[in-house]
Design an enzyme around this catalytic site. Structure first.
Site, PDB file in Angstrom:
ATOM      1  N   THR A   1       9.447 -21.454  15.697  1.00 42.14           N
ATOM      2  CA  THR A   1       9.058 -21.299  14.294  1.00 42.14           C
ATOM      3  C   THR A   1       7.651 -21.822  14.076  1.00 42.14           C
ATOM      4  O   THR A   1       7.086 -22.517  14.922  1.00 42.14           O
ATOM      5  CB  THR A   1      10.021 -22.074  13.378  1.00 42.14           C
TER       6      THR A   1
ATOM      7  N   GLU B   1      10.428 -17.109  19.202  1.00 40.46           N
ATOM      8  CA  GLU B   1       9.397 -17.754  20.023  1.00 40.46           C
ATOM      9  C   GLU B   1       8.897 -19.056  19.413  1.00 40.46           C
ATOM     10  O   GLU B   1       7.767 -19.455  19.624  1.00 40.46           O
ATOM     11  CB  GLU B   1       8.211 -16.808  20.237  1.00 40.46           C
TER      12      GLU B   1
ATOM     13  N   ILE C   1       0.835  -1.201   0.000  1.00 42.05           N
ATOM     14  CA  ILE C   1       0.000   0.000   0.000  1.00 42.05           C
ATOM     15  C   ILE C   1       0.872   1.254   0.000  1.00 42.05           C
ATOM     16  O   ILE C   1       0.584   2.219  -0.699  1.00 42.05           O
ATOM     17  CB  ILE C   1      -0.963   0.007   1.210  1.00 42.05           C
ATOM     18  N   HIS C   2       1.952   1.227   0.778  1.00 45.89           N
ATOM     19  CA  HIS C   2       2.839   2.389   0.873  1.00 45.89           C
ATOM     20  C   HIS C   2       3.709   2.572  -0.370  1.00 45.89           C
ATOM     21  O   HIS C   2       4.254   3.646  -0.584  1.00 45.89           O
ATOM     22  CB  HIS C   2       3.743   2.271   2.109  1.00 45.89           C
ATOM     23  N   GLY C   3       3.862   1.530  -1.147  1.00 45.42           N
ATOM     24  CA  GLY C   3       4.686   1.627  -2.350  1.00 45.42           C
ATOM     25  C   GLY C   3       6.127   1.969  -2.002  1.00 45.42           C
ATOM     26  O   GLY C   3       6.696   1.435  -1.057  1.00 45.42           O
ATOM     27  N   GLY C   4       6.725   2.886  -2.748  1.00 45.56           N
ATOM     28  CA  GLY C   4       8.123   3.271  -2.545  1.00 45.56           C
ATOM     29  C   GLY C   4       8.387   3.888  -1.189  1.00 45.56           C
ATOM     30  O   GLY C   4       9.501   3.832  -0.673  1.00 45.56           O
TER      31      GLY C   4
END
Length: 103
Positions: free
Chosen positions: A84, A82, A56-59
């Protein structure tokens, strides 16, 4: 919009599983099955939600000005810290076999 709905649903589901495990512990009951399930689900969902947030934030996701950069760096540690996912699945499977063994 759908991505945000999926992310919120995953966060709420993981939170509810954690609350259930905590309530059992507070009541003095065995909670290793519920705790293992909560850890497994929360860590898997965390990685998925952080990756979706990053997209969503992209670059901007690479910029240290935004919290997502740190989360994207740290989220993979939840998959191995904690216990795997494989270890959590082993704990869950053993407990289920113990609880539902053939009688």
């Amino acid at each position: 919009m759908f991505r945000l709905a999926d992310m919120a649903t995953k966060a709420e589901a993981a939170h509810q599983m954690m609350v259930k495990a905590a309530r059992l512990k507070d009541a003095g009951q065995r909670n290793d099955l519920e705790a293992g399930m909560a850890k497994y689900l929360a860590s898997e969902y965390c990685a998925e939600v952080v990756e979706d947030s990053f997209r969503i934030h992209g670059g901007y996701g690479y910029s240290k000005e935004y919290e997502i950069e740190r989360l994207y760096r740290e989220a993979p540690m939840l998959l191995i810290g904690e216990g795997t996912a494989d270890i959590q699945r082993m704990i869950i499977g053993r407990r289920l076999l113990e609880d539902y063994k053939a009688r």
